[in-house]
Scaffold this motif. Sequence first.
Motif, PDB file in Angstrom:
ATOM      1  N   LEU A 175       9.831   8.225   2.239  1.00 38.91           N
ATOM      2  CA  LEU A 175      10.795   9.001   2.213  1.00 38.91           C
ATOM      3  C   LEU A 175      10.342  10.320   3.190  1.00 38.91           C
ATOM      4  N   SER A 176      11.005  10.972   3.854  1.00 39.99           N
ATOM      5  CA  SER A 176      10.721  12.007   4.613  1.00 39.99           C
ATOM      6  C   SER A 176       9.877  13.061   3.767  1.00 39.99           C
ATOM      7  N   THR A 191       7.923   4.692  -2.557  1.00 41.59           N
ATOM      8  CA  THR A 191       6.402   3.977  -2.598  1.00 41.59           C
ATOM      9  C   THR A 191       5.770   4.684  -1.566  1.00 41.59           C
ATOM     10  N   ASN A 192       6.194   5.272  -0.454  1.00 41.59           N
ATOM     11  CA  ASN A 192       5.459   5.643   0.847  1.00 41.59           C
ATOM     12  C   ASN A 192       6.072   6.923   1.416  1.00 41.59           C
ATOM     13  N   LEU A 193       5.355   7.718   2.346  1.00 38.91           N
ATOM     14  CA  LEU A 193       5.719   8.603   3.045  1.00 38.91           C
ATOM     15  C   LEU A 193       5.819   8.435   4.460  1.00 38.91           C
ATOM     16  N   GLY A 247       0.839  -1.365   0.089  1.00 39.57           N
ATOM     17  CA  GLY A 247      -0.087   0.022  -0.086  1.00 39.57           C
ATOM     18  C   GLY A 247       0.911   1.395  -0.140  1.00 39.57           C
ATOM     19  N   GLY A 248       0.836   1.968   1.166  1.00 39.43           N
ATOM     20  CA  GLY A 248       1.749   3.264   0.986  1.00 39.43           C
ATOM     21  C   GLY A 248       0.877   4.333   0.351  1.00 39.43           C
ATOM     22  N   ALA A 249       1.575   5.609   0.864  1.00 37.21           N
ATOM     23  CA  ALA A 249       1.095   6.689   0.473  1.00 37.21           C
ATOM     24  C   ALA A 249       0.912   6.999  -1.130  1.00 37.21           C
ATOM     25  N   CYS A 250       1.917   6.506  -1.879  1.00 46.76           N
ATOM     26  CA  CYS A 250       1.849   6.769  -3.285  1.00 46.76           C
ATOM     27  C   CYS A 250       0.701   6.051  -3.813  1.00 46.76           C
ATOM     28  N   GLY A 251       0.128   5.019  -3.356  1.00 44.57           N
ATOM     29  CA  GLY A 251      -1.141   4.279  -3.713  1.00 44.57           C
ATOM     30  C   GLY A 251      -0.805   3.203  -4.908  1.00 44.57           C
ATOM     31  N   TYR A 252       0.418   2.569  -4.776  1.00 46.75           N
ATOM     32  CA  TYR A 252       0.555   1.649  -5.665  1.00 46.75           C
ATOM     33  C   TYR A 252       0.016   0.113  -4.799  1.00 46.75           C
ATOM     34  N   GLY A 253      -0.598   0.184  -4.046  1.00 44.84           N
ATOM     35  CA  GLY A 253      -1.389  -0.974  -3.597  1.00 44.84           C
ATOM     36  C   GLY A 253      -0.324  -2.280  -3.436  1.00 44.84           C
ATOM     37  N   ASN A 254      -0.551  -3.452  -4.014  1.00 46.08           N
ATOM     38  CA  ASN A 254       0.298  -4.626  -3.429  1.00 46.08           C
ATOM     39  C   ASN A 254       1.511  -4.540  -4.365  1.00 46.08           C
TER      40      ASN A 254
END
Length: 268
Positions: free
Chosen positions: A82-83, A117-119, A62-69
């Motif tokens: 990333l910060s 992929t994430n925040l 998942g993650g904040a970028c929305g890439y899912g699996n």
Amino acid sequence: MASFQRSTMFCLFLMITIFITFGSVLAGAAYAPTGSTVYRPSPWTLAHATFYGDESASSTMGGACGYGNLMTNGYGTNTAALSSTMFNNGYACGQCYQIRCVQSPWCSKGIATVTATNLCPPNWSEDSNNGGWCNPPRTHFDMAKPAFMQIAQWKAGIVPVMYRRVPCVRQGGLRFSFQGNGYWLLVYVMNVGGAGDIQSMWVKGTKTAWISMSHNWGASYQAFATLGGQALSFRLTSYTTKQTITAYNVAPANWNIGLTYQANVNFH
């Protein structure tokens, strides 16, 4: 007299040759195709890295970028959050980095290549140098544990690193995952090569002109329009290189929400 004629003819021949050559150069300049932009690695820069989750990297899905699996969508476990200083409100989603550990006894000799992929959100309850590792203005990577273990022993917790942006090497074309409803199309853009990031995006149905899409969050863009029953094309501009490419007829006229469609073009 003969000598004068020969000199005159030679000068005329020379002038014609120069004219033709110069004209060819101008024509070449006017009609030479502009080659595609190729993203190049950036210089190495100092930062810090931690890890989250376990060896399975299940908590990184998942993650904040929305890439899912991340496994089924091709990103695997070589990913990082990333910060906020680096995340740039989601415009850094999809960027690729090489990271190596430095100046620590816990370092190994490996270099990890990861995708953003994430925040990693700020933690204002902790000091920026003691737990609040992702607080602005810190440049920080919170890596998936399998990726962190490529550069250092996990017992280190946090290590100084050198990092640089590198081209994202992807197989195949851009992928577009559709969400929304009949009046609102939300598209997650994945598998982006080159600089890996997207600055702006447009959609065009077979019955519409190009429609500008607004940045929703992460790697998603939205259009408030009725596009059902039309084949869809997309135009995208890279955030870093400013290169624009067009993916024609990505989704057929019977496209549907919840499906992912792949183009035959990509950034490099």
